[in-house]
Design an enzyme around this catalytic site. Structure first.
Site, short mmCIF file in Angstrom:
data_model
loop_
_atom_site.label_atom_id
_atom_site.label_comp_id
_atom_site.label_asym_id
_atom_site.label_seq_id
_atom_site.Cartn_x
_atom_site.Cartn_y
_atom_site.Cartn_z
N SER A 101 41.88 37.46 36.96
CA SER A 101 40.87 37.18 35.94
C SER A 101 41.51 36.27 34.90
CB SER A 101 40.36 38.50 35.33
OG SER A 101 39.37 38.26 34.37
N TYR A 128 33.11 29.09 33.51
CA TYR A 128 34.44 29.63 33.81
C TYR A 128 34.55 31.08 33.32
CZ TYR A 128 39.50 30.23 33.88
OH TYR A 128 40.78 30.70 34.11
N LYS A 132 35.35 34.48 35.53
CA LYS A 132 36.50 35.35 35.26
C LYS A 132 36.04 36.77 34.91
CE LYS A 132 38.70 33.22 36.94
NZ LYS A 132 39.79 33.42 37.94
#
Length: 262
Positions: A101, A128, A132
């Site tokens: 992550s 993004y 994550k």
């Protein structure tokens, strides 16, 4: 070619030549399925799976299914791979899965109402962050499903590392983020690649985690809840939400048109 070069270096450094390289493209789900099929044809057990690949802050692109590329690559590709390899993980129990992550999970939870930016304008950092967050939620739900079968899962923030992950960013943007000095050197706080690998290796192997599972880790420990006075550490609650983790699993199955009863 780059993978083979690294394999040769590892073999030379360790004296262990039992290292193999195989091709897989995480955004091409047929490629992922072929990789898993080939692996399972050769191996009936898998002790450790570290899902380390990814892309970051790239221009809008979509998979052939029309899925936003960061979610499609960073989450869905790894989700599919892990689920296909689950029988080998269970056979190797006790086994572990580590999902990479990022502190970037703070940028956005999973946007269940518009994962693929079809209703709203694309924003690369939000995309993004969503991906994550998905990585951490996947580890949480995977651990719930597989820990009774001897497979633990964790997510990790590796830390800031200058690698080709930044390849879609200009030098001006990287400098504007405060990551490098005027000469282009990483600023204090950035890790070496080896330092960046440390937390993933710790999560995959440490006996300290034998009684744990599903947690988000950083700097070789289980992360504390994020606090305002610790700007570069800690975990936000939206990636430790069991309900969101189950929802993500169901949505991921729908997007891949396959159920994984593991």
């Amino acid at each position: 070619e780059r993978g083979k070069k690294v394999a040769d270096e590892l073999a030379a450094d360790t004296g262990n030549s039992n290292i193999s390289v195989a091709e897989m493209d995480l955004i091409d789900y047929q490629s992922v399925r072929q990789f898993a099929q080939d692996f399972l044809a050769k191996h009936d057990r898998l002790d450790l799976l570290i899902n380390n690949a990814g892309i970051m802050a790239c221009p809008l692109a979509r998979s052939q299914e029309g899925y936003e590329s960061q979610f499609a690559t960073n989450h869905l590709g790894h989700f599919l791979l892990t689920c296909l390899l689950a029988p080998a993980l269970i056979n190797a129990a006790p086994a572990r899965v580590v999902a990479l992550s990022s502190i970037g999970h703070r940028l956005s939870p999973v946007r269940f109402d518009d994962i693929n930016f079809e209703k709203t304008d694309y924003e690369k950092w939000m995309a993004y962050g969503q991906a994550k967050s998905a990585n951490a939620l996947f580890a949480l739900e995977l651990n719930r499903r597989l820990s009774p079968k001897g497979v633990k899962a964790f997510s990790v923030h590796p830390g800031g590392i200058m690698t080709n992950l930044q390849r879609d960013m200009s030098q001006a943007e990287i400098k504007g983020m405060g990551w490098v000095d005027d000469d282009g050197n990483p600023k204090e706080g950035f890790k070496t690649p080896a330092g960046g690998a440390a937390t993933a290796v710790w999560a995959a192997t440490s006996p300290d985690l034998e009684t744990h599972g599903g947690e988000y880790c950083e700097d070789c420990h289980i992360a504390e809840p994020a606090r305002d006075d610790v700007p570069f550490g800690g975990v936000f609650p939206h990636v430790q939400d069991p309900q969101a983790a189950r929802q993500l699993w169901e949505v991921s199955e729908q997007m891949l048109h396959e159920k994984f009863n593991i």
